[in-house]
Design a protein around this motif. Structure first.
Motif, PDB file in Angstrom:
ATOM      1  N   VAL A  30       0.791  -1.160  -0.112  1.00  0.00           N
ATOM      2  CA  VAL A  30       0.092  -0.009  -0.042  1.00  0.00           C
ATOM      3  C   VAL A  30       0.824   1.331  -0.039  1.00  0.00           C
ATOM      4  O   VAL A  30       0.344   2.452  -0.532  1.00  0.00           O
ATOM      5  CB  VAL A  30      -1.108   0.122   1.275  1.00  0.00           C
ATOM      6  CG1 VAL A  30      -1.970  -1.174   1.264  1.00  0.00           C
ATOM      7  CG2 VAL A  30      -0.297  -0.088   2.668  1.00  0.00           C
ATOM      8  N   LEU A 266      -4.568  -8.225  -0.730  1.00  0.00           N
ATOM      9  CA  LEU A 266      -5.796  -7.397  -0.834  1.00  0.00           C
ATOM     10  C   LEU A 266      -6.669  -8.027  -1.864  1.00  0.00           C
ATOM     11  O   LEU A 266      -7.871  -8.102  -1.377  1.00  0.00           O
ATOM     12  CB  LEU A 266      -5.629  -5.764  -0.812  1.00  0.00           C
ATOM     13  CG  LEU A 266      -4.892  -5.280   0.313  1.00  0.00           C
ATOM     14  CD1 LEU A 266      -4.552  -3.659  -0.029  1.00  0.00           C
ATOM     15  CD2 LEU A 266      -5.454  -5.566   1.764  1.00  0.00           C
ATOM     16  N   ILE A 271     -10.875  -7.497  -2.214  1.00  0.00           N
ATOM     17  CA  ILE A 271     -11.132  -5.954  -1.929  1.00  0.00           C
ATOM     18  C   ILE A 271     -11.000  -5.521  -3.473  1.00  0.00           C
ATOM     19  O   ILE A 271     -10.399  -6.042  -4.152  1.00  0.00           O
ATOM     20  CB  ILE A 271      -9.777  -5.576  -1.280  1.00  0.00           C
ATOM     21  CG1 ILE A 271      -9.702  -5.973   0.236  1.00  0.00           C
ATOM     22  CG2 ILE A 271      -9.927  -3.968  -1.426  1.00  0.00           C
ATOM     23  CD1 ILE A 271     -10.857  -5.613   0.897  1.00  0.00           C
ATOM     24  N   ALA A 275     -11.999   0.381  -3.908  1.00  0.00           N
ATOM     25  CA  ALA A 275     -11.875   0.577  -2.421  1.00  0.00           C
ATOM     26  C   ALA A 275     -10.336   0.896  -2.183  1.00  0.00           C
ATOM     27  O   ALA A 275     -10.047   2.089  -1.455  1.00  0.00           O
ATOM     28  CB  ALA A 275     -12.337  -0.831  -1.810  1.00  0.00           C
ATOM     29  N   VAL A 276      -9.502   0.227  -2.759  1.00  0.00           N
ATOM     30  CA  VAL A 276      -8.106   0.674  -2.658  1.00  0.00           C
ATOM     31  C   VAL A 276      -7.770   2.030  -3.034  1.00  0.00           C
ATOM     32  O   VAL A 276      -7.140   3.045  -2.339  1.00  0.00           O
ATOM     33  CB  VAL A 276      -6.846  -0.425  -3.153  1.00  0.00           C
ATOM     34  CG1 VAL A 276      -5.661   0.058  -2.971  1.00  0.00           C
ATOM     35  CG2 VAL A 276      -7.395  -1.827  -2.723  1.00  0.00           C
ATOM     36  N   LEU A 279      -9.395   5.065  -0.929  1.00  0.00           N
ATOM     37  CA  LEU A 279      -8.673   5.108   0.091  1.00  0.00           C
ATOM     38  C   LEU A 279      -7.404   5.863   0.260  1.00  0.00           C
ATOM     39  O   LEU A 279      -7.097   6.815   0.804  1.00  0.00           O
ATOM     40  CB  LEU A 279      -8.490   3.782   0.983  1.00  0.00           C
ATOM     41  CG  LEU A 279      -8.005   3.881   2.434  1.00  0.00           C
ATOM     42  CD1 LEU A 279      -8.578   5.074   3.357  1.00  0.00           C
ATOM     43  CD2 LEU A 279      -7.914   2.570   3.118  1.00  0.00           C
ATOM     44  N   PHE A 314      -3.535   4.111   7.760  1.00  0.00           N
ATOM     45  CA  PHE A 314      -3.980   3.067   6.890  1.00  0.00           C
ATOM     46  C   PHE A 314      -4.645   2.118   7.717  1.00  0.00           C
ATOM     47  O   PHE A 314      -4.028   1.385   8.569  1.00  0.00           O
ATOM     48  CB  PHE A 314      -3.036   2.460   6.105  1.00  0.00           C
ATOM     49  CG  PHE A 314      -3.561   1.373   5.078  1.00  0.00           C
ATOM     50  CD1 PHE A 314      -4.288   1.799   3.915  1.00  0.00           C
ATOM     51  CD2 PHE A 314      -3.883   0.154   5.449  1.00  0.00           C
ATOM     52  CE1 PHE A 314      -4.641   1.011   2.993  1.00  0.00           C
ATOM     53  CE2 PHE A 314      -4.292  -0.998   4.799  1.00  0.00           C
ATOM     54  CZ  PHE A 314      -4.760  -0.592   3.210  1.00  0.00           C
ATOM     55  N   PRO A 316      -7.099  -0.976   7.753  1.00  0.00           N
ATOM     56  CA  PRO A 316      -7.807  -2.162   7.021  1.00  0.00           C
ATOM     57  C   PRO A 316      -9.181  -2.313   7.236  1.00  0.00           C
ATOM     58  O   PRO A 316     -10.026  -2.354   6.225  1.00  0.00           O
ATOM     59  CB  PRO A 316      -7.099  -3.550   7.560  1.00  0.00           C
ATOM     60  CG  PRO A 316      -5.623  -3.021   8.173  1.00  0.00           C
ATOM     61  CD  PRO A 316      -5.993  -1.624   8.532  1.00  0.00           C
ATOM     62  N   GLU A 318     -11.293   0.337   7.787  1.00  0.00           N
ATOM     63  CA  GLU A 318     -11.821   1.306   6.749  1.00  0.00           C
ATOM     64  C   GLU A 318     -11.695   0.764   5.424  1.00  0.00           C
ATOM     65  O   GLU A 318     -12.769   1.106   4.780  1.00  0.00           O
ATOM     66  CB  GLU A 318     -10.748   2.661   6.986  1.00  0.00           C
ATOM     67  CG  GLU A 318     -11.555   3.905   6.320  1.00  0.00           C
ATOM     68  CD  GLU A 318     -10.800   4.960   6.663  1.00  0.00           C
ATOM     69  OE1 GLU A 318     -11.500   6.049   6.689  1.00  0.00           O
ATOM     70  OE2 GLU A 318      -9.717   5.080   7.108  1.00  0.00           O
ATOM     71  N   LEU A 319     -10.937   0.343   4.974  1.00  0.00           N
ATOM     72  CA  LEU A 319     -11.065  -0.186   3.774  1.00  0.00           C
ATOM     73  C   LEU A 319     -11.870  -1.347   3.536  1.00  0.00           C
ATOM     74  O   LEU A 319     -12.483  -1.154   2.331  1.00  0.00           O
ATOM     75  CB  LEU A 319      -9.569  -1.064   3.388  1.00  0.00           C
ATOM     76  CG  LEU A 319      -9.310  -1.673   1.885  1.00  0.00           C
ATOM     77  CD1 LEU A 319      -9.447  -0.566   0.931  1.00  0.00           C
ATOM     78  CD2 LEU A 319      -7.936  -2.292   1.865  1.00  0.00           C
ATOM     79  N   GLN A 320     -12.057  -2.265   4.545  1.00  0.00           N
ATOM     80  CA  GLN A 320     -13.351  -3.193   4.320  1.00  0.00           C
ATOM     81  C   GLN A 320     -14.765  -2.395   4.193  1.00  0.00           C
ATOM     82  O   GLN A 320     -15.454  -2.636   3.307  1.00  0.00           O
ATOM     83  CB  GLN A 320     -13.352  -4.002   5.617  1.00  0.00           C
ATOM     84  CG  GLN A 320     -12.221  -5.063   5.662  1.00  0.00           C
ATOM     85  CD  GLN A 320     -12.083  -6.069   4.681  1.00  0.00           C
ATOM     86  OE1 GLN A 320     -13.339  -6.188   3.952  1.00  0.00           O
ATOM     87  NE2 GLN A 320     -11.112  -7.008   4.725  1.00  0.00           N
ATOM     88  N   ASN A 323     -14.965  -0.946   1.001  1.00  0.00           N
ATOM     89  CA  ASN A 323     -15.253  -2.067   0.019  1.00  0.00           C
ATOM     90  C   ASN A 323     -16.782  -2.367   0.003  1.00  0.00           C
ATOM     91  O   ASN A 323     -17.427  -2.568  -1.478  1.00  0.00           O
ATOM     92  CB  ASN A 323     -14.401  -3.447   0.113  1.00  0.00           C
ATOM     93  CG  ASN A 323     -14.376  -4.443  -0.883  1.00  0.00           C
ATOM     94  OD1 ASN A 323     -13.752  -3.901  -1.734  1.00  0.00           O
ATOM     95  ND2 ASN A 323     -14.818  -5.395  -0.497  1.00  0.00           N
TER      96      ASN A 323
END
Length: 459
Positions: A30, A266, A271, A275-276, A279, A314, A316, A318-320, A323
């Motif tokens: 990332v 990811l 993911i 989404a990546v 963020l 970062f 994860p 929040e990434l979920q 997504n």
């Protein structure tokens, strides 16, 4: 005879030409994906060009497999490039530049061993002095160098920094100032004759017309040296943007935690690429982190003025969340082929609209589609209520209004309403106490399966 360097304008033109230059010694994570994304967005926002340049001169750690993985991951993310090169194909250009630096007296041979240099460094630090190279090699005579080489010593080569100020207006950090005398003369060529990162980066940026270099703030001191190196080769340096390094959710550096945060991992976790991108494009900026469905949207919102010097985190989790939100907004046309690849070709646009609000990953759709197609083992919480519901089950065709009409009829027949009614029906029809809205799910299941499940039969 070497070709002249391309001298660039002193300020960034519009459109921007930028590059991403990873080493194929591992998978993209990332941290470096964020740099690639910022480069790509800056280029696209200005109508410019984004180049991919593999720094593949480290043959000991690099591999063709990692190089291929970098390209695949960038394309998965949507970061297509307008030009491609490998530094291993350009070693002749670097040697020509090194020869010019030798001829001008800016590159000189040094013969200290790694152990001798470490002793010098420790001695300076013990005296409270910065660990700058003392330029002892400049005092060597031709006879001294001949003797050392006859004894088997092979030189490494250092670039001699000029004493004057080095300044630039950084797009993230603002005005940056160094004094050349405070920077140790960097090694450009190792004892084995291999040219290091610095010369290849500066030569390529100049000859490929790069107008903006984006990299992490840990390279700020390198940039001061690169500016002098470019000027020594007759090139005008590009503009620079040094972004803050990413930390984890607790504020710790990611340097030792990147194995689980590779783009490949990811992707394997389901993911979505956007989404990546959603963020990473907003980390460390004043913009809120919200789902975006296209890189074009992110490019339209891109501005270096929004970047902060604070350390972005970062998370994860929040990434979920992103997504899920992206899947909830994704139109059917964007996932039709992917659904078919999952064996869900029967999921049409209407079914996708029902399923997507409950998805965290796209492959979750398979589980919810099994609830539709069965077999589902019904949970019978109130057999009398289910029998009454079956008695007033309307004929097909069914639509969005069927659920409301049917449950009203059941309520009128039994006097049961609210959660006791709806949860009992959900348990019987899906075997679960949660899931997509039954208003949309009911027509997908169909009357035959509904009737069987109400009777307590798996269907």
């Amino acid at each position: 005879m070497s070709q002249p360097m391309i001298a660039l304008p002193a300020t960034d033109p519009t459109p921007i030409v930028t590059r991403f230059a990873p080493s194929p010694t591992g998978l993209l994570h990332v941290g470096n994906v964020r740099t690639a994304l910022v480069c790509w967005l800056a280029a696209r926002a200005s109508g410019g060009r984004f180049l991919l340049r593999l720094d593949d001169t480290d043959t000991e750690r690099g591999s063709a497999e990692f190089a291929a993985a970098i390209e695949q991951d960038l394309l998965w993310l949507g970061l297509g490039w307008d030009g491609f090169s490998r530094q291993s194909d350009r070693t002749g250009r670097y040697q020509a530049a090194l020869d010019r630096l030798k001829q001008s007296g800016r590159l000189y041979p040094c013969y200290e061993t790694a152990e001798e240099l470490e002793l010098k460094r420790k001695s300076l630090l013990a005296r409270g002095l910065p660990p700058l190279y003392d330029r002892a090699a400049l005092a060597l005579t031709d006879a001294d160098r001949a003797r050392l080489e006859a004894e088997g010593h092979r030189p490494h080569w250092r670039f001699r920094m000029a004493d004057g100020p080095v300044e630039w207006q950084d797009k993230v950090r603002g005005r940056v100032h160094f004094e050349g005398r405070d920077i140790s003369d960097p090694v450009l060529v190792r004892e084995d004759g291999r040219a290091l990162y610095h010369i290849g980066s500066v030569v390529d940026d100049a000859e490929m017309g790069i107008t903006l270099v984006v990299r992490g703030e840990d390279h700020v001191a390198n940039t001061a040296m690169h500016i002098q190196l470019a000027e020594a080769l007759g090139a005008v340096p590009p503009s620079y943007a040094h972004t803050s390094l990413i930390a984890d959710a607790e504020g710790h550096g990611l340097s030792k935690r990147l194995g689980s945060l590779s783009l490949r991992s990811l992707r394997g976790e389901g993911i979505e690429p956007m989404a990546v991108a959603s963020l990473l494009a907003k980390l460390g900026t004043s913009d809120p982190i919200e789902p975006r469905l296209s890189l074009g949207q992110l490019a339209a919102e891109f501005d270096f003025a929004k970047f902060s010097r604070t350390t972005p985190r970062f998370d994860p989790a929040e990434l979920q969340r992103l997504n899920s939100r992206i899947l909830h907004e994704t139109p059917y046309a964007a996932v039709r082929d992917r659904l078919a690849a999952l064996g869900l070709g029967a999921v049409d646009e209407a079914a996708w609209a029902v399923l997507r609000p409950n998805l965290q990953r796209l492959d979750d759709a398979a589980g919810w589609w099994r609830v539709v197609t069965g077999p589902v083992g019904p949970v019978v919480a109130d057999a009398a209520l289910l029998e009454a519901a079956a008695a007033v089950l309307p004929p097909e065709p069914w639509g969005d209004a069927t659920w409301g009409e049917w449950t009203a009829a059941v309520r009128d027949r039994t006097g049961i309403k609210g959660k006791p009614l709806f949860l009992t029906l959900r348990l019987a029809l899906t075997g679960l106490d949660h899931g997509p809205e039954l208003r949309g799910l009911l027509p997908l299941i169909g009357r035959e399966r509904v009737a069987a499940r109400l009777a307590g039969r798996a269907a």
